[in-house]
Design a protein around this motif. Sequence first.
Motif, PDB file in Angstrom:
ATOM      1  N   GLU A  16       0.948  -1.235   0.046  1.00 55.62           N
ATOM      2  CA  GLU A  16       0.004   0.038  -0.055  1.00 55.62           C
ATOM      3  C   GLU A  16       0.828   1.383   0.048  1.00 55.62           C
ATOM      4  O   GLU A  16       0.672   2.296  -0.842  1.00 55.62           O
ATOM      5  CB  GLU A  16      -1.029  -0.060   1.156  1.00 55.62           C
ATOM      6  N   ASN A  17       1.888   1.185   1.003  1.00 51.41           N
ATOM      7  CA  ASN A  17       2.671   2.424   1.070  1.00 51.41           C
ATOM      8  C   ASN A  17       4.091   2.146   1.484  1.00 51.41           C
ATOM      9  O   ASN A  17       4.179   1.226   2.555  1.00 51.41           O
ATOM     10  CB  ASN A  17       2.027   3.513   2.138  1.00 51.41           C
ATOM     11  N   ASP A  18       5.127   2.259   0.848  1.00 53.63           N
ATOM     12  CA  ASP A  18       6.343   2.173   0.924  1.00 53.63           C
ATOM     13  C   ASP A  18       7.382   3.033   0.430  1.00 53.63           C
ATOM     14  O   ASP A  18       7.374   2.894  -0.808  1.00 53.63           O
ATOM     15  CB  ASP A  18       6.986   0.588   0.588  1.00 53.63           C
ATOM     16  N   ILE A  25       6.342   3.191  -2.993  1.00 60.13           N
ATOM     17  CA  ILE A  25       4.943   3.153  -3.265  1.00 60.13           C
ATOM     18  C   ILE A  25       4.256   3.896  -2.479  1.00 60.13           C
ATOM     19  O   ILE A  25       4.132   3.874  -1.310  1.00 60.13           O
ATOM     20  CB  ILE A  25       4.857   1.439  -2.840  1.00 60.13           C
ATOM     21  N   ALA A  26       3.048   4.544  -3.161  1.00 67.47           N
ATOM     22  CA  ALA A  26       2.148   5.494  -2.418  1.00 67.47           C
ATOM     23  C   ALA A  26       0.658   4.961  -2.798  1.00 67.47           C
ATOM     24  O   ALA A  26       0.626   5.249  -3.946  1.00 67.47           O
ATOM     25  CB  ALA A  26       2.452   6.997  -2.556  1.00 67.47           C
ATOM     26  N   HIS A  27      -0.029   4.792  -2.029  1.00 66.76           N
ATOM     27  CA  HIS A  27      -1.592   4.461  -2.363  1.00 66.76           C
ATOM     28  C   HIS A  27      -1.564   3.366  -3.481  1.00 66.76           C
ATOM     29  O   HIS A  27      -2.389   3.678  -4.421  1.00 66.76           O
ATOM     30  CB  HIS A  27      -2.219   5.639  -2.668  1.00 66.76           C
ATOM     31  N   THR A  77       0.488   2.645  -5.787  1.00 61.66           N
ATOM     32  CA  THR A  77       0.965   3.239  -7.110  1.00 61.66           C
ATOM     33  C   THR A  77       2.481   2.978  -6.589  1.00 61.66           C
ATOM     34  O   THR A  77       3.092   4.084  -5.873  1.00 61.66           O
ATOM     35  CB  THR A  77       0.454   4.573  -7.333  1.00 61.66           C
ATOM     36  N   PHE A  78       3.163   2.496  -7.618  1.00 62.48           N
ATOM     37  CA  PHE A  78       4.787   2.323  -7.623  1.00 62.48           C
ATOM     38  C   PHE A  78       5.251   3.450  -8.583  1.00 62.48           C
ATOM     39  O   PHE A  78       4.657   3.502  -9.734  1.00 62.48           O
ATOM     40  CB  PHE A  78       5.363   0.865  -8.071  1.00 62.48           C
ATOM     41  N   GLU A  79       6.461   3.967  -8.024  1.00 62.09           N
ATOM     42  CA  GLU A  79       6.844   4.821  -9.154  1.00 62.09           C
ATOM     43  C   GLU A  79       8.524   4.954  -8.963  1.00 62.09           C
ATOM     44  O   GLU A  79       8.746   5.020  -7.761  1.00 62.09           O
ATOM     45  CB  GLU A  79       6.421   6.331  -8.816  1.00 62.09           C
ATOM     46  N   ILE A  80       9.198   5.103 -10.070  1.00 59.89           N
ATOM     47  CA  ILE A  80      10.672   5.310  -9.942  1.00 59.89           C
ATOM     48  C   ILE A  80      11.085   6.094 -11.114  1.00 59.89           C
ATOM     49  O   ILE A  80      10.523   6.058 -12.258  1.00 59.89           O
ATOM     50  CB  ILE A  80      11.220   3.822  -9.850  1.00 59.89           C
ATOM     51  N   GLN A  81      12.262   7.015 -10.762  1.00 64.37           N
ATOM     52  CA  GLN A  81      12.704   7.771 -11.972  1.00 64.37           C
ATOM     53  C   GLN A  81      14.033   7.463 -12.223  1.00 64.37           C
ATOM     54  O   GLN A  81      14.671   6.535 -11.759  1.00 64.37           O
ATOM     55  CB  GLN A  81      12.752   9.184 -11.312  1.00 64.37           C
ATOM     56  N   ASP A  82      14.559   7.924 -13.420  1.00 61.01           N
ATOM     57  CA  ASP A  82      15.775   8.186 -13.879  1.00 61.01           C
ATOM     58  C   ASP A  82      16.445   6.558 -14.040  1.00 61.01           C
ATOM     59  O   ASP A  82      17.383   5.966 -13.861  1.00 61.01           O
ATOM     60  CB  ASP A  82      16.821   8.608 -13.115  1.00 61.01           C
ATOM     61  N   ILE A  83      15.643   5.625 -14.828  1.00 64.53           N
ATOM     62  CA  ILE A  83      16.029   4.370 -15.367  1.00 64.53           C
ATOM     63  C   ILE A  83      16.160   4.316 -16.793  1.00 64.53           C
ATOM     64  O   ILE A  83      15.924   5.432 -17.587  1.00 64.53           O
ATOM     65  CB  ILE A  83      15.106   3.155 -14.937  1.00 64.53           C
ATOM     66  N   THR A  84      16.841   3.356 -17.379  1.00 66.57           N
ATOM     67  CA  THR A  84      17.240   3.076 -18.790  1.00 66.57           C
ATOM     68  C   THR A  84      16.555   1.652 -19.166  1.00 66.57           C
ATOM     69  O   THR A  84      16.833   0.784 -18.505  1.00 66.57           O
ATOM     70  CB  THR A  84      18.634   3.032 -19.146  1.00 66.57           C
ATOM     71  N   ARG A 105       0.041   1.387 -11.386  1.00 67.83           N
ATOM     72  CA  ARG A 105      -0.942   1.338 -10.155  1.00 67.83           C
ATOM     73  C   ARG A 105      -1.739   0.091 -10.121  1.00 67.83           C
ATOM     74  O   ARG A 105      -1.907  -0.387 -11.097  1.00 67.83           O
ATOM     75  CB  ARG A 105      -1.833   2.464 -10.314  1.00 67.83           C
ATOM     76  N   TRP A 106      -1.354  -0.773  -8.986  1.00 68.87           N
ATOM     77  CA  TRP A 106      -2.062  -2.034  -8.883  1.00 68.87           C
ATOM     78  C   TRP A 106      -3.535  -1.941  -8.607  1.00 68.87           C
ATOM     79  O   TRP A 106      -4.060  -1.257  -7.779  1.00 68.87           O
ATOM     80  CB  TRP A 106      -1.561  -2.849  -7.617  1.00 68.87           C
ATOM     81  N   LEU A 107      -4.178  -2.737  -9.664  1.00 72.94           N
ATOM     82  CA  LEU A 107      -5.750  -2.857  -9.448  1.00 72.94           C
ATOM     83  C   LEU A 107      -6.076  -3.903  -8.699  1.00 72.94           C
ATOM     84  O   LEU A 107      -5.417  -5.053  -8.339  1.00 72.94           O
ATOM     85  CB  LEU A 107      -6.111  -3.070 -10.750  1.00 72.94           C
TER      86      LEU A 107
END
Length: 205
Positions: A49-51, A95-97, A99-106, A130-132
């Motif tokens: 849920e949140n990490d 992970i927030a609510h 929803t996983f997010e990450i920046q600056d990948i290739t 975002r997990w359903l």
Amino acid sequence: TTGIDNAFAALVPVLESIGAAAVEGLITDAINSGELLILAEIQRVDDVENDSCVDLELHRGEGLPLMGTDGNIQMDQTFLVDPSRPSTFAEGGQIAHRTFEIQDITISLPVQILDEFIELDLEGASLQLRWLDNGEAVGRLAGGVSVSSLAGQIGAISDIGSLQDAVPALLEGAADLWPDENGSCTHLSVGMDVTARPAFLLYPE
């Protein structure tokens, strides 16, 4: 994956005219046939849920996916991690609510033009998923493709005729990211919608 937009979208008709027919469809077909299996492994997850601190490792997978009656890859299959392709590891995701997010990948996406494959190397990319409730995840992948790299790969294809000389100028004109010291943009923005389905990973011995 469905939908390609931003600066790259303006070039899709050009690519299609030199043999990369239906770029979006080619990527989807490559995924469904197992040629472009991208396995996203989210690591160090304590709470879905949140990490605030999780990592991401992207692998290329092997295996022929089983397809459902809806035309999509079935959930909870097992895929072998391809040992011949390097994995990409990135720290600093969150992970927030749900929803996983990450920046600056290739991440690299192969696209076929005539009998040749070119690599769309997305640099400085961000991934959001975002997990359903049904277990799958939907989101967005966006980044930049180097104009010089893409122009070099397309220019090396011998069967594109007069467009071989025109492609570099077309790419430079469409570039909209990361200007150099002269103010000229060096990359094309690329964004696409992504659908991910849960799977099991098997590492080669």
